[in-house]
Design a protein around this motif. Structure first.
Motif, PDB file in Angstrom:
ATOM      1  N   SER A 107      11.860  48.128  80.812  1.00 33.93           N
ATOM      2  CA  SER A 107      11.764  49.346  80.070  1.00 33.93           C
ATOM      3  C   SER A 107      11.367  50.309  79.699  1.00 33.93           C
ATOM      4  O   SER A 107      10.722  51.164  80.542  1.00 33.93           O
ATOM      5  CB  SER A 107      11.520  48.338  78.714  1.00 33.93           C
ATOM      6  N   THR A 109       9.551  53.334  76.617  1.00 34.09           N
ATOM      7  CA  THR A 109       9.452  53.649  75.299  1.00 34.09           C
ATOM      8  C   THR A 109       9.841  55.156  74.919  1.00 34.09           C
ATOM      9  O   THR A 109       9.653  56.031  75.167  1.00 34.09           O
ATOM     10  CB  THR A 109       7.735  53.483  74.829  1.00 34.09           C
ATOM     11  N   ASN A 111       9.292  58.312  71.560  1.00 34.27           N
ATOM     12  CA  ASN A 111       8.573  58.328  70.905  1.00 34.27           C
ATOM     13  C   ASN A 111       9.363  59.202  70.629  1.00 34.27           C
ATOM     14  O   ASN A 111       9.658  60.178  70.414  1.00 34.27           O
ATOM     15  CB  ASN A 111       6.891  58.856  71.529  1.00 34.27           C
ATOM     16  N   ILE A 117       8.163  55.264  67.317  1.00 32.97           N
ATOM     17  CA  ILE A 117       7.774  54.459  68.351  1.00 32.97           C
ATOM     18  C   ILE A 117       9.746  53.865  68.640  1.00 32.97           C
ATOM     19  O   ILE A 117       9.372  53.021  67.662  1.00 32.97           O
ATOM     20  CB  ILE A 117       7.440  54.008  69.451  1.00 32.97           C
ATOM     21  N   ASN A 119      11.712  51.033  71.582  1.00 33.34           N
ATOM     22  CA  ASN A 119      11.664  50.505  72.650  1.00 33.34           C
ATOM     23  C   ASN A 119      13.342  50.063  73.224  1.00 33.34           C
ATOM     24  O   ASN A 119      13.955  49.586  72.767  1.00 33.34           O
ATOM     25  CB  ASN A 119      10.537  49.530  72.482  1.00 33.34           C
ATOM     26  N   ASN A 121      15.170  48.200  76.300  1.00 31.72           N
ATOM     27  CA  ASN A 121      15.391  47.390  78.057  1.00 31.72           C
ATOM     28  C   ASN A 121      15.928  47.699  78.599  1.00 31.72           C
ATOM     29  O   ASN A 121      17.090  48.180  77.966  1.00 31.72           O
ATOM     30  CB  ASN A 121      15.376  45.901  77.078  1.00 31.72           C
ATOM     31  N   TYR A 155      13.945  61.105  69.440  1.00 32.02           N
ATOM     32  CA  TYR A 155      12.693  60.241  69.645  1.00 32.02           C
ATOM     33  C   TYR A 155      13.388  60.517  71.257  1.00 32.02           C
ATOM     34  O   TYR A 155      14.327  60.701  71.886  1.00 32.02           O
ATOM     35  CB  TYR A 155      13.466  58.601  69.252  1.00 32.02           C
ATOM     36  N   GLY A 157      11.762  59.534  75.473  1.00 31.69           N
ATOM     37  CA  GLY A 157      10.948  58.795  76.486  1.00 31.69           C
ATOM     38  C   GLY A 157      11.909  59.231  78.153  1.00 31.69           C
ATOM     39  O   GLY A 157      13.128  59.088  78.138  1.00 31.69           O
TER      40      GLY A 157
END
Length: 166
Positions: A107, A109, A111, A117, A119, A121, A155, A157
């Motif tokens: 996974s 995350t 931000n 946040i 997530n 997978n 966002y 990650g």
């Protein structure tokens, strides 16, 4: 003194015969020394192919937005999905026809603004060996969990993939 010389000669003869006896019973064996040199592995993200879920407009209902390993986004039911989607594509080079082990995190995350946040997978295509030219590749897609009233904004990650010789 003649007795002393005789005794010294007898000792020398005895020592030489003992040494000779040991040499006659010696055994030998040989072994090979080997090394297998492999070209250094490199893995690079293909230009312009980050994992991109596109633009998602929330509607007050949670949704999981899925981007397949081929970059195709599955139909969005509870949110509006617009813009392009893409899987992250990677290229690998190394020694021709060698087996490799691929590690992709399960996974990542993402931000967002004000500490928000999400997530995702991760999924990936398989890569178990390089081709006869020493090349290979794989893609990473994912399933992003979007909350019913997810905070709006951008966002981001980051995830790291690893390829190694077993």
């Amino acid at each position: 003194m003649s007795k002393f010389i005789k005794a010294a000669v007898a000792s020398s003869v005895l020592a030489a015969s003992v040494m000779g006896a040991n040499a006659a019973h010696a055994a030998t064996a040989t072994a090979d020394a080997r090394a297998n040199i492999l070209e250094e592995l490199t893995v690079t993200k293909d230009a312009g192919t980050d994992l991109d879920f596109g633009t998602i407009i929330t509607t007050g209902t949670a949704e999981t937005v899925v981007v397949g390993n081929d970059g195709t986004r599955a139909a969005c039911t509870n949110v509006v999905c617009t813009g392009a989607s893409d899987a992250a594509d990677f290229s690998v080079t190394g020694s021709a026809s060698e087996a490799v082990t691929l590690t992709v995190p399960t996974s990542v995350t993402l931000n967002g603004p004000s500490g928000a946040i999400m997530n995702a997978n991760l999924t990936n295509t398989a890569l178990t060996a390089l081709d006869g030219s020493g090349n290979g590749g794989f893609s990473v897609g994912g399933a992003l969990d979007v909350a019913a009233n997810q905070t709006d904004g951008a966002y981001l990650g980051t995830f790291t993939v690893t390829v190694e010789y077993p």
